[in-house]
Design a protein around this motif. Sequence first.
Motif, PDB file in Angstrom:
ATOM      1  N   ALA A 481      -6.238  -1.076   2.436  1.00 32.64           N
ATOM      2  CA  ALA A 481      -5.801  -2.468   2.345  1.00 32.64           C
ATOM      3  C   ALA A 481      -5.029  -2.877   3.592  1.00 32.64           C
ATOM      4  O   ALA A 481      -5.208  -3.981   4.127  1.00 32.64           O
ATOM      5  N   ALA A 482      -4.175  -1.993   4.070  1.00 33.77           N
ATOM      6  CA  ALA A 482      -3.401  -2.294   5.275  1.00 33.77           C
ATOM      7  C   ALA A 482      -4.316  -2.467   6.478  1.00 33.77           C
ATOM      8  O   ALA A 482      -4.114  -3.365   7.306  1.00 33.77           O
ATOM      9  N   ALA A 483      -5.350  -1.615   6.581  1.00 31.06           N
ATOM     10  CA  ALA A 483      -6.282  -1.709   7.706  1.00 31.06           C
ATOM     11  C   ALA A 483      -7.027  -3.037   7.685  1.00 31.06           C
ATOM     12  O   ALA A 483      -7.242  -3.664   8.731  1.00 31.06           O
ATOM     13  N   ARG A 484      -7.405  -3.502   6.468  1.00 38.37           N
ATOM     14  CA  ARG A 484      -8.128  -4.771   6.366  1.00 38.37           C
ATOM     15  C   ARG A 484      -7.240  -5.940   6.799  1.00 38.37           C
ATOM     16  O   ARG A 484      -7.743  -6.942   7.321  1.00 38.37           O
ATOM     17  N   LEU A 485      -5.941  -5.832   6.573  1.00 35.90           N
ATOM     18  CA  LEU A 485      -5.022  -6.929   6.891  1.00 35.90           C
ATOM     19  C   LEU A 485      -4.374  -6.768   8.264  1.00 35.90           C
ATOM     20  O   LEU A 485      -3.490  -7.553   8.626  1.00 35.90           O
ATOM     21  N   GLY A 486      -4.778  -5.739   9.021  1.00 30.75           N
ATOM     22  CA  GLY A 486      -4.226  -5.537  10.352  1.00 30.75           C
ATOM     23  C   GLY A 486      -2.772  -5.114  10.333  1.00 30.75           C
ATOM     24  O   GLY A 486      -1.995  -5.464  11.229  1.00 30.75           O
ATOM     25  N   MET A 487      -2.384  -4.338   9.303  1.00 26.63           N
ATOM     26  CA  MET A 487      -1.006  -3.901   9.144  1.00 26.63           C
ATOM     27  C   MET A 487      -0.940  -2.381   9.161  1.00 26.63           C
ATOM     28  O   MET A 487      -1.957  -1.706   9.016  1.00 26.63           O
ATOM     29  N   SER A 488       0.273  -1.863   9.336  1.00 24.49           N
ATOM     30  CA  SER A 488       0.475  -0.428   9.216  1.00 24.49           C
ATOM     31  C   SER A 488       0.778  -0.085   7.761  1.00 24.49           C
ATOM     32  O   SER A 488       1.119  -0.957   6.954  1.00 24.49           O
ATOM     33  N   LEU A 489       0.661   1.188   7.414  1.00 25.24           N
ATOM     34  CA  LEU A 489       0.957   1.621   6.053  1.00 25.24           C
ATOM     35  C   LEU A 489       2.415   1.347   5.705  1.00 25.24           C
ATOM     36  O   LEU A 489       2.740   0.929   4.598  1.00 25.24           O
ATOM     37  N   ARG A 490       3.304   1.539   6.675  1.00 22.71           N
ATOM     38  CA  ARG A 490       4.728   1.279   6.443  1.00 22.71           C
ATOM     39  C   ARG A 490       4.968  -0.207   6.124  1.00 22.71           C
ATOM     40  O   ARG A 490       5.745  -0.561   5.238  1.00 22.71           O
ATOM     41  N   GLN A 491       4.264  -1.089   6.852  1.00 23.14           N
ATOM     42  CA  GLN A 491       4.442  -2.522   6.628  1.00 23.14           C
ATOM     43  C   GLN A 491       3.965  -2.943   5.239  1.00 23.14           C
ATOM     44  O   GLN A 491       4.641  -3.719   4.551  1.00 23.14           O
ATOM     45  N   ILE A 492       2.804  -2.434   4.812  1.00 21.86           N
ATOM     46  CA  ILE A 492       2.297  -2.860   3.510  1.00 21.86           C
ATOM     47  C   ILE A 492       3.142  -2.276   2.386  1.00 21.86           C
ATOM     48  O   ILE A 492       3.360  -2.919   1.347  1.00 21.86           O
ATOM     49  N   ARG A 493       3.662  -1.063   2.555  1.00 22.11           N
ATOM     50  CA  ARG A 493       4.562  -0.501   1.541  1.00 22.11           C
ATOM     51  C   ARG A 493       5.803  -1.363   1.390  1.00 22.11           C
ATOM     52  O   ARG A 493       6.269  -1.649   0.290  1.00 22.11           O
ATOM     53  N   TYR A 494       6.344  -1.797   2.540  1.00 18.29           N
ATOM     54  CA  TYR A 494       7.547  -2.626   2.502  1.00 18.29           C
ATOM     55  C   TYR A 494       7.280  -3.933   1.758  1.00 18.29           C
ATOM     56  O   TYR A 494       8.077  -4.363   0.922  1.00 18.29           O
ATOM     57  N   ARG A 495       6.126  -4.559   2.045  1.00 14.44           N
ATOM     58  CA  ARG A 495       5.830  -5.844   1.420  1.00 14.44           C
ATOM     59  C   ARG A 495       5.554  -5.692  -0.075  1.00 14.44           C
ATOM     60  O   ARG A 495       5.927  -6.541  -0.877  1.00 14.44           O
ATOM     61  N   ILE A 496       4.877  -4.609  -0.459  1.00 16.86           N
ATOM     62  CA  ILE A 496       4.619  -4.367  -1.885  1.00 16.86           C
ATOM     63  C   ILE A 496       5.941  -4.208  -2.632  1.00 16.86           C
ATOM     64  O   ILE A 496       6.135  -4.761  -3.716  1.00 16.86           O
ATOM     65  N   ALA A 497       6.873  -3.476  -2.018  1.00 14.03           N
ATOM     66  CA  ALA A 497       8.168  -3.261  -2.660  1.00 14.03           C
ATOM     67  C   ALA A 497       8.974  -4.557  -2.699  1.00 14.03           C
ATOM     68  O   ALA A 497       9.597  -4.888  -3.716  1.00 14.03           O
ATOM     69  N   ARG A 498       8.945  -5.320  -1.618  1.00 11.74           N
ATOM     70  CA  ARG A 498       9.745  -6.547  -1.554  1.00 11.74           C
ATOM     71  C   ARG A 498       9.266  -7.598  -2.540  1.00 11.74           C
ATOM     72  O   ARG A 498      10.068  -8.308  -3.164  1.00 11.74           O
ATOM     73  N   LEU A 499       7.933  -7.676  -2.707  1.00 13.59           N
ATOM     74  CA  LEU A 499       7.373  -8.688  -3.592  1.00 13.59           C
ATOM     75  C   LEU A 499       7.220  -8.193  -5.024  1.00 13.59           C
ATOM     76  O   LEU A 499       6.781  -8.948  -5.897  1.00 13.59           O
ATOM     77  N   GLY A 500       7.578  -6.932  -5.266  1.00 10.45           N
ATOM     78  CA  GLY A 500       7.520  -6.394  -6.620  1.00 10.45           C
ATOM     79  C   GLY A 500       6.117  -6.309  -7.193  1.00 10.45           C
ATOM     80  O   GLY A 500       5.903  -6.564  -8.381  1.00 10.45           O
ATOM     81  N   ILE A 501       5.151  -5.958  -6.359  1.00 10.93           N
ATOM     82  CA  ILE A 501       3.759  -5.844  -6.812  1.00 10.93           C
ATOM     83  C   ILE A 501       3.573  -4.486  -7.483  1.00 10.93           C
ATOM     84  O   ILE A 501       3.817  -3.447  -6.869  1.00 10.93           O
ATOM     85  N   SER A 502       3.156  -4.499  -8.746  1.00 11.85           N
ATOM     86  CA  SER A 502       2.950  -3.236  -9.468  1.00 11.85           C
ATOM     87  C   SER A 502       1.530  -2.737  -9.235  1.00 11.85           C
ATOM     88  O   SER A 502       0.598  -3.516  -9.040  1.00 11.85           O
ATOM     89  N   THR A 503       1.373  -1.413  -9.230  1.00  9.86           N
ATOM     90  CA  THR A 503       0.072  -0.776  -9.013  1.00  9.86           C
ATOM     91  C   THR A 503      -0.334  -0.029 -10.274  1.00  9.86           C
ATOM     92  O   THR A 503       0.499   0.212 -11.162  1.00  9.86           O
ATOM     93  N   PRO A 504      -1.621   0.365 -10.414  1.00 11.81           N
ATOM     94  CA  PRO A 504      -2.059   1.084 -11.620  1.00 11.81           C
ATOM     95  C   PRO A 504      -1.283   2.364 -11.873  1.00 11.81           C
ATOM     96  O   PRO A 504      -1.158   2.806 -13.011  1.00 11.81           O
ATOM     97  N   ASN A 505      -0.707   2.959 -10.794  1.00 11.71           N
ATOM     98  CA  ASN A 505       0.054   4.201 -10.967  1.00 11.71           C
ATOM     99  C   ASN A 505       1.488   3.947 -11.417  1.00 11.71           C
ATOM    100  O   ASN A 505       2.269   4.864 -11.570  1.00 11.71           O
TER     101      ASN A 505
END
Length: 516
Positions: A481-505
Amino acid sequence: MSSLPSSAAAPRPAQILVIDDEPDLRTLYELTLLREGYRVEAAGSVSEAWQHLEAGRFDAVITDMRLPDGEGMEIIHRIQKDQRSERCVVMTAYGSAENAVEALKAGAFDYLTKPVDLKQFRAVVASAVQANRAAVVVPQKPAPQAAGHGGERPDVLSVTRSGATALDRLVGDSDPMRLVKSRIAKVARGMAPVLVRGESGTGKELVARAVHGCSQRSEGPFVAVNCGAIPENLLEAEFFGAKKGSYTGSSQDRDGYFQAARDGTLFLDEIGDLPLAMQSKLLRAIQERSVRAIGSTQEDAVDVRIVSATHKDLHAEVLAGRFRQDLFYRLNVIEIAVPALRERREDLPALCTALLARIAQDGGLPVPRLSDALLQRLAQHPLDGNVRELENLLHRAVALNDGDELHIDLMGAMTPMPAAPRGESAEAPPAVAVAAAPAPAAEPKPAPPPLPSDLQAWLDQQEREILVRALHESGFNRTAAAARLGMSLRQIRYRIARLGISTPNGDDGTTAHADD
């Protein structure tokens, strides 16, 4: 303390006022300046400082930010209000960068961070004294007050002699250009970083050179750097230098741009194109006034003034996460907005005359004549490329000219192409077919959506929807997902945590997954 004796033939020693409430530090600063040959007076409070200032004039005032009966900012504001000539240097506690920026915006010449390095202390005081003594008065033609500019239009600009020449290179006497020249002369007196903002082709580098020429650093180097033209893997070496053998092909020590601009001005063009990783290193160099070359263990002190330029909206870049907010505030202490050519069309005759003279001189040709009718046509042309487009038009006209009077082919200028209707071939259809086809009725444009009442909440919702969609389409593999959006893994983790997006896990993106 008494000052050192000087010979009758020597120039008058500079007068320095030192303001600090700590007796030991005050004595240290006094002794340091006396050894440099200055006359020094000292004060331990705001009220005591005013007694000295009311009794005489000084070349420079060195003040602590915090004093027993007030703030050093009060002294700066009062000196500015009374239009006194003293250059003010403030001393701030380590880490209080916002105080330094506030002081520079208020009119301070420069700042020092405590504990003060005495070598830097002497250099800053010398610069302040030199700036005060180099200033001369250059009269400017009076002009009517422009509405909406807060009255910033002095009829007399205090600039150096070399600065008057630098200002003359900024062709035009329209109200917007007079405001630019006035602001250049005003901000050149200090060391505050300057951000030059304007569209491409407006002459931002000329403005930066004028700031340098009007300053006490005009005898020093002016080093211009295009931040967008340097490969990312070479940025650190180009900016800070490198030691021999520090990387493949490094056969000798080499200085970077900061070292090359020592005692002068470093112009960072297109600063908005600098990668985030390099932005943090640049911020540290500006704050600490020292750089470390690649392969070196020693910090190298550098005394440079930073002038940067961009055609981008850096505030929007900060909101988008593409530009560091702390670096933005550090660079944007003073802003100079360069007007587009469409905002100063009355300068066209003078611009054309100056450009044609230079073009003819470079080509060894006689200067062609520009008719009033042609000037009128140019004034009606969009000139969206600003002065650069105008210069291009005149270059082509001179090259194709075959007489005394110049002719310009405005049809050959770049114009935006209309979008082809959907489903139509890229190739142009025959002219007859175009003429025969009836023009489709123009559909009414839909009304624009209402403005959000909470911009940040609206932006967060848009970001959340994009992230959730990318995660769904990648099977909740965050690396993909990060690669598709032109982001690093660290950046997408930060945004998922900041926006409170829950994952299946069941996690919020703060922990790593094996499939990442």
